[in-house]
Design an enzyme around this catalytic site. Structure first.
Site, short mmCIF file in Angstrom:
data_model
loop_
_atom_site.label_atom_id
_atom_site.label_comp_id
_atom_site.label_asym_id
_atom_site.label_seq_id
_atom_site.Cartn_x
_atom_site.Cartn_y
_atom_site.Cartn_z
N ASP A 83 0.95 -0.85 0.03
CA ASP A 83 0.19 -0.02 0.30
C ASP A 83 1.12 1.68 0.08
OD1 ASP A 83 -2.53 1.37 0.36
OD2 ASP A 83 -2.69 1.20 2.02
N HIS A 84 0.66 2.06 -0.31
CA HIS A 84 1.39 3.72 -0.88
C HIS A 84 2.99 3.15 -0.72
CE1 HIS A 84 -2.45 6.04 -0.81
NE2 HIS A 84 -2.61 5.36 0.07
N ASP A 105 2.61 5.09 -5.61
CA ASP A 105 2.34 5.92 -5.35
C ASP A 105 3.18 7.48 -5.74
OD1 ASP A 105 0.84 8.63 -4.39
OD2 ASP A 105 0.13 8.06 -2.43
N HIS A 186 -8.30 10.03 4.35
CA HIS A 186 -7.59 8.54 4.84
C HIS A 186 -7.46 9.24 5.85
CE1 HIS A 186 -4.50 7.88 1.66
NE2 HIS A 186 -5.28 6.75 1.75
N GLY A 221 -9.21 5.20 1.03
CA GLY A 221 -10.16 6.20 2.42
C GLY A 221 -11.50 5.90 2.63
N SER A 222 -11.97 4.94 1.98
CA SER A 222 -13.45 4.23 1.83
C SER A 222 -14.04 3.69 3.51
CB SER A 222 -13.18 3.17 1.01
OG SER A 222 -13.56 4.02 -0.11
N SER A 223 -13.02 3.78 4.13
CA SER A 223 -14.55 3.49 5.60
C SER A 223 -15.59 3.50 5.52
CB SER A 223 -13.02 3.61 7.02
OG SER A 223 -12.20 2.45 6.75
N ASN A 263 -10.60 -0.22 -0.17
CA ASN A 263 -9.29 0.11 0.30
C ASN A 263 -9.72 0.11 2.09
OD1 ASN A 263 -7.52 -0.23 -1.35
ND2 ASN A 263 -5.86 1.64 -0.14
N THR A 266 -9.81 1.95 8.29
CA THR A 266 -9.92 2.54 9.50
C THR A 266 -11.37 1.91 10.56
OG1 THR A 266 -9.09 4.61 8.78
CG2 THR A 266 -11.59 4.69 10.37
ZN LIG Z 1 -4.75 4.80 0.49
#
Ligand SMILES: [Zn+2]
Length: 333
Positions: A83-84, A105, A186, A221-223, A263, A266
């Site tokens: 990730d990243h 990224d 995020h 950032g899809s919590s 993703n 959180t």
């Molecule tokens: Zn991310």
């Protein structure tokens, strides 16, 4: 656990019209929670490690924990994803460690904070694609920047993805998947009010997908930051401020328009923390770490399994036969 390339999994997800959650791991309990949720729902899965996770586990623990998962869950196809990645070096070291997918990224400079220009992004991403594809490994790139900061990554500035630039970016880099900035952030504090069409540019996803129908889109950032998880933390002594995440319905709308990787980190952190706080509050004389790590692991498993059903990946593990990376390499060549 047959390790599967991200590209193969997302191609199958596109054919089947579903999305696949990418869940972050840092330790044994989180890997166990994800693998148990995958078994429970018969889901293929993306397990991802940030640079922070790799330094926390010193790589070797992470590698051997994943090897244990491979042994114990042979029926679950797993993508092991960086990730990243902040530089080609980070991505190349992940590939050497056995990851089947990396994110370069290049929307940020190597410090993970300063927004980079388009040409820098193209250059570093292209470099990773050449190295990765020659080994059958998949690559995710990012164009535009997300809000928020997590694991030290992020500029805190939002630059939405430009659809025409996205077309040029994909053509010049050859990436398999593109992380798009559509207004998500995020971390836990994404929105200070319930998000609607004005804070989240879902129409941007539709436009990018119509211009790039063969590129798998990724939502970072899809919590969803469910209220009950935040409440559970606050009920047992926490002090989280009111906050809103990305509604599941918006993610599902994205999945109908080319979003294949979602993703989520959180929500998993919230679930574990709430469960641990509950034990600490209710049983203050307890001091065996297992007494709070077990419920924490179970709470994370519940959230992961729920997302697997909501994203549509549930039930799809049995139909996937992981291609060896050599075969993926031949496809790219
Ligand atoms: Zn991310």
């Amino acid at each position: 656990m047959p390790l599967i390339a991200l590209r193969q999994l997302l191609d199958a997800a596109a054919d089947g019209g579903y999305g696949v959650g990418a869940f972050n791991v840092n330790n044994m309990e989180q890997i166990q929670a994800i693998m148990e949720a995958a078994r429970e729902t018969q889901s293929p899965v993306i397990v991802q490690a940030s640079r922070g996770a790799r330094s926390y586990t010193n790589d070797r623990f992470l590698f051997h924990l994943m090897a244990a998962a491979a042994e114990l869950y042979p029926e679950i196809p797993v993508v092991l994803h960086q990730d990243h990645g902040n530089s080609p070096e980070t991505c190349i070291s992940a590939i050497e460690l056995g990851f089947t997918s990396v994110m370069m990224d290049g929307s940020l400079l190597e410090d993970g904070k300063t927004p980079a220009d388009f040409e820098h992004n193209v250059r570093v991403t292209r470099e990773v694609v050449e190295h990765a594809h020659a080994r059958g490994v998949s690559v995710e790139g990012e164009l535009g920047t997300l809000g928020g900061i997590e694991d030290g990554v992020g500029s805190g500035e939002v630059h939405l993805t430009d659809p025409d630039q996205a077309v040029e970016f994909v053509e010049r880099t050859g990436i398999d998947a593109l992380a798009v900035a559509i207004g998500t952030s995020h971390g836990a504090y994404k929105f200070s009010r319930p998000p609607d069409g004005e804070v989240l540019s879902m129409n941007l996803i539709e436009e990018i997908h119509s211009k790039l129908p063969d590129t798998h889109l990724v939502m970072h950032g899809s919590s969803s930051v469910p209220k009950d998880l935040v409440d559970a933390i606050n009920e047992y002594g926490g002090a989280m401020q009111p906050t809103w995440g990305v509604p599941i319905e918006e993610i599902q709308q994205g999945i109908r328009h080319g979003v294949r990787k979602i993703n989520v980190d959180t929500d998993l952190r919230l679930a574990m923390t709430g469960a641990i706080r509950k034990v600490f509050a209710e049983e203050p004389d307890e001091f065996d770490p297992r007494s709070y790590l077990k419920p924490a692991r179970a709470a994370m498993q519940r959230v992961v399994a729920e997302r697997m059903v909501q994203f549509g990946q549930a039930g799809h593990a049995p139909e996937l036969e992981a291609k060896p990376l050599e075969e993926m390499q031949a496809l790219y060549a």
